[in-house]
Scaffold this motif. Structure first.
Motif, PDB file in Angstrom:
ATOM      1  N   ARG A  79       2.033   6.425  -7.200  1.00  0.00           N
ATOM      2  CA  ARG A  79       1.031   7.412  -7.640  1.00  0.00           C
ATOM      3  C   ARG A  79       1.543   8.832  -7.452  1.00  0.00           C
ATOM      4  O   ARG A  79       1.464   9.656  -8.356  1.00  0.00           O
ATOM      5  CB  ARG A  79      -0.261   7.226  -6.839  1.00  0.00           C
ATOM      6  N   LYS A 129       4.483  -2.085 -10.136  1.00  0.00           N
ATOM      7  CA  LYS A 129       3.697  -3.280  -9.843  1.00  0.00           C
ATOM      8  C   LYS A 129       4.195  -3.835  -8.522  1.00  0.00           C
ATOM      9  O   LYS A 129       5.377  -3.738  -8.204  1.00  0.00           O
ATOM     10  CB  LYS A 129       3.873  -4.344 -10.930  1.00  0.00           C
ATOM     11  N   GLU A 154       2.468   1.561  -3.539  1.00  0.00           N
ATOM     12  CA  GLU A 154       1.510   2.042  -4.539  1.00  0.00           C
ATOM     13  C   GLU A 154       1.220   3.532  -4.360  1.00  0.00           C
ATOM     14  O   GLU A 154       1.077   4.260  -5.339  1.00  0.00           O
ATOM     15  CB  GLU A 154       0.239   1.207  -4.485  1.00  0.00           C
ATOM     16  N   THR A 155       1.151   3.979  -3.116  1.00  0.00           N
ATOM     17  CA  THR A 155       0.957   5.405  -2.852  1.00  0.00           C
ATOM     18  C   THR A 155       2.145   6.200  -3.380  1.00  0.00           C
ATOM     19  O   THR A 155       1.969   7.238  -4.038  1.00  0.00           O
ATOM     20  CB  THR A 155       0.766   5.662  -1.336  1.00  0.00           C
ATOM     21  N   GLU A 214       0.837  -1.197   0.000  1.00  0.00           N
ATOM     22  CA  GLU A 214       0.000   0.000   0.000  1.00  0.00           C
ATOM     23  C   GLU A 214       0.876   1.253   0.000  1.00  0.00           C
ATOM     24  O   GLU A 214       0.604   2.208  -0.729  1.00  0.00           O
ATOM     25  CB  GLU A 214      -0.945  -0.008   1.202  1.00  0.00           C
TER      26      GLU A 214
END
Length: 148
Positions: free
Chosen positions: A77, A84, A73-74, A70
């Motif tokens: 972004r 991935k 992925e943050t 998590e």
């Protein structure tokens, strides 16, 4: 430069440094980051009649991997980087060998991994995944040392 960057993640400060560096490399080279966490929850049995020594419920390591992903992925972004995430269960196999094989599978141009910089008896007792990885792969490895 680096189209595919594999970063090894665990729940350590050195892994967070490695993730940050992998994202920087990806941003510079417009590369893709493969964030990988190796979870070891048990071994497959040696023979058919053997009992599985496998934890069916999510382990603390698996829960940590979810949290780590998590965060990754943050960061992807927020940085505008393609990435991935993947967890691989080692089933008792050496973590460095799992990482080396994963680097082959994704055809990584570089592997980024944090190291704790342990020396002496501590290193002897705990081993070094980073050092073993350098020996297990022919791909370039960027080691980031965290002294904390």
């Amino acid at each position: 430069m680096y189209d595919r960057i594999l970063v090894a993640l665990d729940d350590s400060a050195s892994a967070k440094m490695a993730l940050g560096e992998a994202v920087k490399l990806a941003k510079i080279s417009s590369g893709l980051v493969y964030a990988l966490s190796v979870v070891d929850r048990g071994r497959w049995p040696a023979e058919d009649s053997a009992r599985f020594d496998f934890e069916p419920e999510p382990s603390a390591a698996a829960n940590a991997a979810t949290r780590i992903f998590e965060e990754a992925e943050t960061l992807f972004r927020e940085s505008g980087v393609s990435g991935k995430v993947r967890a691989i269960d080692a089933y008792g196999e050496n973590v460095s060998e799992v990482l080396a094989r994963a680097a082959e599978e994704c055809d990584a141009d570089i592997i980024v991994i944090g190291t704790h910089g342990r020396r002496g008896a501590q290193r002897f007792l705990l081993g070094s995944v980073a050092e073993s990885l350098v020996r297990a792969t022919e791909r370039p490895v960027l080691l980031l040392r965290h002294d904390g």
